[in-house]
Design a protein around this motif. Structure first.
Motif, short mmCIF file in Angstrom:
data_model
loop_
_atom_site.label_atom_id
_atom_site.label_comp_id
_atom_site.label_asym_id
_atom_site.label_seq_id
_atom_site.Cartn_x
_atom_site.Cartn_y
_atom_site.Cartn_z
N LYS A 1 -32.03 43.24 -9.55
CA LYS A 1 -31.23 43.12 -10.76
C LYS A 1 -29.94 42.29 -10.58
O LYS A 1 -29.66 41.40 -11.37
N SER B 1 -26.43 40.31 -14.44
CA SER B 1 -27.90 40.21 -14.50
C SER B 1 -28.31 39.08 -15.44
O SER B 1 -29.36 38.47 -15.26
N ALA B 2 -27.47 38.74 -16.42
CA ALA B 2 -27.78 37.63 -17.34
C ALA B 2 -27.82 36.31 -16.56
O ALA B 2 -28.70 35.47 -16.78
N THR B 3 -26.89 36.14 -15.63
CA THR B 3 -26.88 34.94 -14.79
C THR B 3 -28.14 34.90 -13.94
O THR B 3 -28.77 33.85 -13.79
N MET B 4 -28.53 36.03 -13.41
CA MET B 4 -29.74 36.11 -12.59
C MET B 4 -30.96 35.69 -13.41
O MET B 4 -31.79 34.91 -12.95
N LYS B 5 -31.07 36.21 -14.63
CA LYS B 5 -32.21 35.89 -15.49
C LYS B 5 -32.25 34.40 -15.81
O LYS B 5 -33.32 33.79 -15.80
N LYS B 6 -31.09 33.83 -16.09
CA LYS B 6 -31.01 32.42 -16.47
C LYS B 6 -31.57 31.50 -15.38
O LYS B 6 -32.16 30.47 -15.69
N HIS C 1 -33.78 32.45 -12.94
CA HIS C 1 -34.90 33.14 -12.30
C HIS C 1 -35.86 32.17 -11.59
O HIS C 1 -36.26 32.40 -10.45
N THR C 2 -36.21 31.07 -12.25
CA THR C 2 -37.16 30.13 -11.62
C THR C 2 -36.54 29.43 -10.41
O THR C 2 -37.23 29.18 -9.43
#
Length: 126
Positions: free
Chosen positions: A94, A77-82, A84-85
């Motif tokens: 998630k 999920s950290a990779t996804m957040k990084k 996000h844009t």
């Protein structure tokens, strides 16, 4: 008795891809090539019944075809957040990025996601 009716589980990514719709197969092959080009030391496998790549014995990324979409699972999920844009325009949750065969994930984005995930695995194994 269901045994003989059950579809055999794929043991390789090639076997998995042989069983998906042609348009999805094309999109997933493109995704697979982008992952392989980025994670040259990763090994292909089937994990949780879908195609996956392992790096240094750890899960790197997964992908698959579903009834109405394809999906890429960056494994974090950290990779996804990084990113996000970068993922705007795709349906995300998630740990999942959903896309259609006619609007696949851009190769450059796949490579960025895989590199970020590889860095995460390197950090944890050192």
């Amino acid at each position: 008795m269901r045994g003989s009716d059950a579809k055999p589980k794929p043991e390789t990514i090639d076997e998995y891809l042989a069983g998906v719709k042609p348009d999805q197969r094309i999109a997933l092959e493109k995704l697979r090539r982008a992952i392989r080009a980025t994670a040259t030391n990763a090994e292909e496998c089937i994990s949780y019944g879908i195609p996956a790549f392992r790096l240094n014995g750890r899960a790197l990324v997964f992908f698959g075809a579903w009834a109405n979409h394809c999906a890429f699972y960056p494994g974090s999920s950290a990779t996804m957040k990084k990113f996000h844009t970068d993922l705007k325009g795709f349906e995300i949750s998630k740990g999942t990025i959903r896309f259609s065969a006619d609007k696949p994930l851009p190769v450059a984005l796949v490579k960025k996601l895989v590199k970020a995930r590889m860095a995460q695995i390197d950090d944890k194994s050192s």
